[in-house]
Design an enzyme around this catalytic site. Structure first.
Site, PDB file in Angstrom:
ATOM      1  N   HIS A 186      48.980  45.113  81.354  1.00 15.07           N
ATOM      2  CA  HIS A 186      49.476  44.053  82.242  1.00 15.07           C
ATOM      3  C   HIS A 186      50.978  44.226  82.422  1.00 15.07           C
ATOM      4  CE1 HIS A 186      50.750  40.074  83.572  1.00 15.07           C
ATOM      5  NE2 HIS A 186      49.511  39.896  83.990  1.00 15.07           N
ATOM      6  N   ASP A 310      44.328  36.092  88.808  1.00 12.88           N
ATOM      7  CA  ASP A 310      45.656  35.910  88.219  1.00 12.88           C
ATOM      8  C   ASP A 310      45.993  34.419  88.127  1.00 12.88           C
ATOM      9  OD1 ASP A 310      47.859  36.785  86.871  1.00 12.88           O
ATOM     10  OD2 ASP A 310      48.858  37.732  88.566  1.00 12.88           O
TER      11      ASP A 310
END
Ligand code: MN
Length: 355
Positions: A186, A310
């Site tokens: 990430h 997200d």
């Protein structure tokens, strides 16, 4: 335009936070230490009456991350999202000293496992580990996957300017491969001094641009360092439709053939694009855009792409509408919406309802 309802949706990059992470990040935010990853936490911490609109918006995001069971499930229900694959929000534990990082990673994984036990049909999750201590991180991978039943691991790109191509971190990959756990890289902000060059008329060292540059760089360091020759079955997941790397595959291969390896390195067995197609999966987090999705579908195939929102940085309705109206064959959409996530993260497919 065909809109696919009754499509099982597993969103694979959904952020949560814990009291332990919040306390430790707020302590750093109160210090004078400069790290670009503290910016949002500093904005969220100014909780006085004079708080700006911006502060209130950022604070609300952190409140939504901390709320796993009520607001999140309500958002999922309202948008027909079946599951969230949860990950501790960036930068995870990667700003802390090794002992603090290792302890907060473990407490986060325990909390995550508890939430999944309470709602096994709604949540799955990736374990947080502390790269600051690779050996203990490898032990935590084993504990989190084998004992807690978590579905993979997440690392928020660099740790104090160091990247996972450094072989001192490879015990983490060894454990991940042994546990068949995919590693989600990430993004976070670029380290200094690189980060300062991303500040122009706007601060571009963030989700607007720097995140993609940072995570893309991390992936390229892995691709060229030989880690996939050592661990051919290692699976890496990138968000944001591959952090722009799919767009560059031709050029990466072309230049890779021309560039010599640096002293101490040998060139890898395969070309960058071959590793990207074999060892990487990408998610749609933050890129609800059909032209890019169609391009990735053509270049990488439907087996390498997974749906993500997200949450709560991005809103669910737009991401869900994007997925349900994607101009792709239904069978491929099924893979992207849920099938690949079930395979890569070992999530049980929907139970077949009898009658
Ligand atoms: Mn994210």
């Amino acid at each position: 335009m065909i809109v696919h309802d009754r499509l099982r949706l597993i969103a694979t990059e959904e952020a949560f936070t814990t009291p332990e992470q919040v306390d430790a990040m707020r302590a750093l935010a109160r210090s004078t230490w400069h790290d670009a990853d503290l910016r949002l936490w500093r904005e969220a911490s100014r909780g006085d009456d004079a708080a700006s609109t911006r502060t209130r918006i950022v604070s609300a995001i952190y409140d939504r991350m901390a709320d796993i069971e009520s607001g999140r499930l309500a958002d999922m229900d309202a948008n027909d999202v079946d599951m969230h694959l949860l990950l501790l929000t960036a930068p995870g534990v990667q700003l802390f000293d090794p002992d603090t990082a290792t302890a907060i990673a473990a407490s986060s994984n325990d909390r995550l496992a508890q939430a999944i036990r309470l709602h096994p049909d709604r949540f799955a999750g990736l374990a947080t580990v502390a790269p600051q201590d690779p050996k203990r991180a490898a032990v935590e991978v084993e504990r989190a996957v084998r004992k807690l039943g978590l579905n993979g691991i997440v690392i928020n790109s660099h740790t104090d300017g160091e990247y996972l191509d450094d072989q001192k971190f490879w015990p983490i990959f060894e454990a991940a491969v042994a546990c068949d756990a995919a590693v989600y890289i990430h993004p976070r902000n670029l380290p200094e001094p690189a980060g300062r060059y991303y500040v122009g008329a706007m601060d571009l060292n963030g989700a607007i641009f720097g995140f993609q540059a940072e995570a893309g760089l991390h992936a390229m360091r892995l691709i060229t360092c030989g880690v996939f020759d050592r661990f051919p079955t290692l699976k890496i997941v990138l968000g944001h439709l591959g952090e722009a790397l799919p767009f560059w595959l031709y050029r990466l291969d072309y230049m890779y053939r021309k560039y010599p390896a640096r002293p101490g390195f040998t060139k890898t067995q395969l070309l960058p694009s071959e590793y990207f197609k074999r060892n990487f999966l990408i998610t749609t987090s933050g890129v609800s855009y059909h032209p890019t999705l169609r391009y990735c579908h053509e270049v990488l195939s439907a087996d390498n792409i997974m749906f993500a929102i997200d949450y709560p940085y991005q809103e669910s309705p737009e991401a869900v509408a994007f997925m349900r109206s994607a101009p792709l064959p239904r069978a491929d959409l099924e893979k992207i919406a849920h099938g690949n996530a079930e395979r890569i993260f070992h999530i049980a497919p929907t139970p077949v309802k009898v009658g």
